[in-house]
Design an enzyme around this catalytic site. Structure first.
Site, PDB file in Angstrom:
ATOM      1  N   GLY A  92       0.737  -1.196   0.181  1.00 66.27           N
ATOM      2  CA  GLY A  92      -0.052  -0.011   0.237  1.00 66.27           C
ATOM      3  C   GLY A  92       0.972   1.096   0.032  1.00 66.27           C
ATOM      4  N   ILE A 173     -11.903  -6.102 -11.224  1.00 61.50           N
ATOM      5  CA  ILE A 173     -13.136  -5.341 -10.649  1.00 61.50           C
ATOM      6  C   ILE A 173     -14.193  -5.816 -11.467  1.00 61.50           C
ATOM      7  CG2 ILE A 173     -14.158  -2.892 -10.490  1.00 61.50           C
ATOM      8  CD1 ILE A 173     -11.627  -3.431  -8.581  1.00 61.50           C
ATOM      9  N   HIS A 189      -0.662   1.268 -13.119  1.00 58.63           N
ATOM     10  CA  HIS A 189       0.079   0.184 -13.563  1.00 58.63           C
ATOM     11  C   HIS A 189       1.618   0.618 -13.749  1.00 58.63           C
ATOM     12  CE1 HIS A 189       0.471  -3.608 -15.524  1.00 58.63           C
ATOM     13  NE2 HIS A 189       1.095  -3.016 -16.646  1.00 58.63           N
ATOM     14  N   ASP A 230      -6.388  -3.449 -17.500  1.00 61.82           N
ATOM     15  CA  ASP A 230      -5.432  -2.514 -18.295  1.00 61.82           C
ATOM     16  C   ASP A 230      -5.857  -2.097 -19.699  1.00 61.82           C
ATOM     17  OD1 ASP A 230      -2.756  -4.548 -16.776  1.00 61.82           O
ATOM     18  OD2 ASP A 230      -4.016  -3.012 -15.902  1.00 61.82           O
TER      19      ASP A 230
HETATM   20  N1  LIG Z   1     -11.847  -4.641 -14.364  1.00 62.38           N
HETATM   21  C1  LIG Z   1     -10.446  -4.417 -14.188  1.00 62.38           C
HETATM   22  N2  LIG Z   1     -10.083  -4.972 -13.090  1.00 62.38           N
HETATM   23  C2  LIG Z   1      -8.928  -4.537 -12.541  1.00 62.38           C
HETATM   24  C3  LIG Z   1      -7.849  -3.741 -13.485  1.00 62.38           C
HETATM   25  C4  LIG Z   1      -8.471  -3.234 -14.664  1.00 62.38           C
HETATM   26  O1  LIG Z   1      -7.688  -2.597 -15.427  1.00 62.38           O
HETATM   27  N3  LIG Z   1      -9.966  -3.520 -15.033  1.00 62.38           N
HETATM   28  N4  LIG Z   1      -6.674  -3.517 -13.023  1.00 62.38           N
HETATM   29  C5  LIG Z   1      -6.226  -4.160 -12.357  1.00 62.38           C
HETATM   30  C6  LIG Z   1      -4.620  -3.949 -11.773  1.00 62.38           C
HETATM   31  N5  LIG Z   1      -3.772  -4.653 -12.527  1.00 62.38           N
HETATM   32  C7  LIG Z   1      -2.969  -4.232 -13.283  1.00 62.38           C
HETATM   33  O2  LIG Z   1      -2.718  -2.985 -13.300  1.00 62.38           O
HETATM   34  C8  LIG Z   1      -3.750  -6.441 -12.630  1.00 62.38           C
HETATM   35  C9  LIG Z   1      -4.138  -6.734 -11.607  1.00 62.38           C
HETATM   36  C10 LIG Z   1      -3.917  -8.340 -11.378  1.00 62.38           C
HETATM   37  C11 LIG Z   1      -3.829  -9.053 -12.642  1.00 62.38           C
HETATM   38  C12 LIG Z   1      -3.701 -10.210 -12.972  1.00 62.38           C
HETATM   39  O3  LIG Z   1      -3.542 -11.015 -13.745  1.00 62.38           O
HETATM   40  N6  LIG Z   1      -4.179 -11.013 -11.531  1.00 62.38           N
HETATM   41  C13 LIG Z   1      -4.169 -12.593 -11.628  1.00 62.38           C
HETATM   42  C14 LIG Z   1      -4.492 -12.801 -10.010  1.00 62.38           C
HETATM   43  C15 LIG Z   1      -3.301 -12.422  -8.975  1.00 62.38           C
HETATM   44  C16 LIG Z   1      -3.805 -12.738  -7.643  1.00 62.38           C
HETATM   45  O4  LIG Z   1      -4.817 -13.085  -7.389  1.00 62.38           O
HETATM   46  O5  LIG Z   1      -2.563 -12.987  -6.868  1.00 62.38           O
HETATM   47  C17 LIG Z   1      -5.342 -13.111 -12.441  1.00 62.38           C
HETATM   48  O6  LIG Z   1      -6.500 -12.499 -12.529  1.00 62.38           O
HETATM   49  O7  LIG Z   1      -5.011 -14.201 -12.709  1.00 62.38           O
HETATM   50  C18 LIG Z   1      -3.458  -8.424 -13.992  1.00 62.38           C
HETATM   51  C19 LIG Z   1      -3.656  -6.788 -13.797  1.00 62.38           C
HETATM   52  C20 LIG Z   1      -7.139  -4.486 -10.984  1.00 62.38           C
HETATM   53  N7  LIG Z   1      -8.122  -5.001 -11.310  1.00 62.38           N
HETATM   54  N1  LIG Z   2      -0.866  -4.451 -12.608  1.00 64.81           N
HETATM   55  C1  LIG Z   2      -1.107  -4.023 -11.123  1.00 64.81           C
HETATM   56  C2  LIG Z   2       0.230  -3.677 -10.656  1.00 64.81           C
HETATM   57  O1  LIG Z   2       1.232  -4.316 -10.783  1.00 64.81           O
HETATM   58  N2  LIG Z   2       0.303  -2.709  -9.654  1.00 64.81           N
HETATM   59  C3  LIG Z   2       1.492  -2.349  -8.933  1.00 64.81           C
HETATM   60  O2  LIG Z   2       1.385  -3.018  -7.684  1.00 64.81           O
HETATM   61  C4  LIG Z   2       2.352  -2.217  -6.948  1.00 64.81           C
HETATM   62  C5  LIG Z   2       1.442  -1.857  -5.722  1.00 64.81           C
HETATM   63  O3  LIG Z   2       2.725  -1.474  -4.723  1.00 64.81           O
HETATM   64  P1  LIG Z   2       1.988  -0.555  -3.390  1.00 64.81           P
HETATM   65  O4  LIG Z   2       1.150  -1.589  -2.767  1.00 64.81           O
HETATM   66  O5  LIG Z   2       3.406  -0.357  -2.467  1.00 64.81           O
HETATM   67  O6  LIG Z   2       1.185   0.660  -3.897  1.00 64.81           O
HETATM   68  C6  LIG Z   2       2.859  -0.814  -7.774  1.00 64.81           C
HETATM   69  O7  LIG Z   2       3.989  -1.069  -8.373  1.00 64.81           O
HETATM   70  C7  LIG Z   2       1.582  -0.686  -8.806  1.00 64.81           C
HETATM   71  O8  LIG Z   2       2.004  -0.292  -9.891  1.00 64.81           O
END
Ligand SMILES: Nc1nc2c(c(=O)[nH]1)N[C@@H](CN(C=O)c1ccc(C(=O)N[C@@H](CCC(=O)O)C(=O)O)cc1)CN2
Ligand SMILES: NCC(=O)N[C@@H]1O[C@H](COP(=O)([O-])[O-])[C@@H](O)[C@H]1O
Length: 295
Positions: A92, A173, A189, A230
């Site tokens: 966080g 989400i 991201h 993303d």
């Molecule tokens: N509807 C959306 N939900 C989320 C988005 C988005 O753009 N649209 N962004 C993500 C954050 N993110 C990248 O920025 C991201 C987070 C997680 C994954 C991913 O592949 N997750 C895995 C599970 C990982 C775990 O549970 O430890 C998966 O889904 O298999 C990709 C991109 C947040 N939500």
């Molecule tokens: N695709 C999603 C992703 O990789 N997000 C990344 O997780 C980290 C969270 O750090 P934080 O918990 O210290 O803010 C950050 O680097 C953010 O960009």
């Protein structure tokens, strides 16, 4: 509604604090969002010639006390304070830098709720320490009560959340939330999207892929959230050079530093209503100092 409020029980962990003197564990009940509590952060805002003390109720809009030289200095002439919910899954640090920015006046908003899928992550612990209610979503697998996406929307509405900020949240989400908060959910991201984004690209996986690709530049992207990972509209980016002898860890640290600055800058614009949507659907950030200039 009654069933929903019952369903919300058990998933709201956090502590309400009244001026940090009394903490009430609200884990068993769904807390009224500061209905009567007033959190005053006496903060001195140094304008050009006058100081202003502000005391804000967590529920009411800001009430500024103090004398300002010009109407421009009088924050009352500005837009209303915004209520923010931040979603995390890990340490966080982005959440903490945004929280600190709400305290030092850089961001004209309040973080009124933290949402996480990891109840014991660093971000959740930090939120509890600051008296910010923590909502567990999605609930643990096999949890007794159901806490659906609609219940999450209900909870955020009850806190009067204006914007949702994803900061290291690793779950998709749901559509219900995206529909309820259109053009009001952002994510940060750690790469220059659309490169190195999508399912499977999170945390160190992103930086390892960047290094392996030979890319000479990386950097954070803040974008609007849509149904896919993303792919939402890009709002802001910063460039970080990738060095010939970089490791993923060293690159990650430099990108994270830029993330903290970029997300605070974007949140400031969001709360000040300085996001302008171009006719072709591209969102732009209007400069705080020169409205004819875009960042
Ligand atoms: N509807 C959306 N939900 C989320 C988005 C988005 O753009 N649209 N962004 C993500 C954050 N993110 C990248 O920025 C991201 C987070 C997680 C994954 C991913 O592949 N997750 C895995 C599970 C990982 C775990 O549970 O430890 C998966 O889904 O298999 C990709 C991109 C947040 N939500
Ligand atoms: N695709 C999603 C992703 O990789 N997000 C990344 O997780 C980290 C969270 O750090 P934080 O918990 O210290 O803010 C950050 O680097 C953010 O960009």
């Amino acid at each position: 509604m009654e069933a929903q409020s019952v369903a919300l029980q058990g998933y709201i962990h956090g502590a309400l604090s009244s001026l940090q003197t009394r903490k009430t564990d609200v884990s068993a009940k769904f807390p009224k969002p500061f209905s009567s509590e007033t959190r005053c952060s006496f903060q001195s805002i140094c304008s050009s010639t006058k100081r202003a003390l502000r005391c804000r109720s967590s529920v009411e809009k800001i009430e500024y006390k103090g004398v300002f030289d010009t109407e421009e200095d009088n924050p009352k002439s500005k837009v209303s304070f915004k209520k923010l919910a931040v979603f995390v899954s890990g340490g966080g640090s982005n959440f903490r830098s945004i929280y600190e920015a709400t305290l030092n006046g850089s961001v004209h908003g309040d973080i009124v709720a933290l949402v996480t899928n990891k109840h014991d992550c660093g971000g959740a612990e930090y939120a509890r320490g600051k008296g910010i209610p923590v909502i567990l979503f999605p609930p643990r697998k096999g949890a007794e009560e159901v806490f659906s996406a609609d219940d999450l929307v209900t909870a955020l509405r009850s806190y009067k959340v204006d914007f949702v900020l994803l900061a290291g949240y690793l779950k998709l989400i749901p559509t219900e939330l995206i529909k309820a908060y259109q053009k009001a959910i952002l994510n940060i991201h750690p790469s220059l999207l659309p490169a190195f984004g999508g399912k499977g690209y999170y945390g160190m996986k992103v930086h390892r892929a960047v290094i392996a690709s030979g890319a000479r530049y990386s950097g954070p992207t803040v974008h609007y959230v849509d149904e896919e990972y993303d792919t939402g509209r890009i709002l802001a980016q910063r460039v970080v050079a990738v060095l010939a002898d970089d490791t993923a860890e060293k690159l990650a640290a430099r990108v994270l530093d830029e993330e903290h600055k970029l997300y605070v800058e974007v949140c400031s614009a969001l709360c000040d209503e300085r996001i302008i949507w171009r006719e072709d659907g591209v969102p732009l950030i209007q400069s705080k100092h020169d409205p004819s200039h875009y960042l």
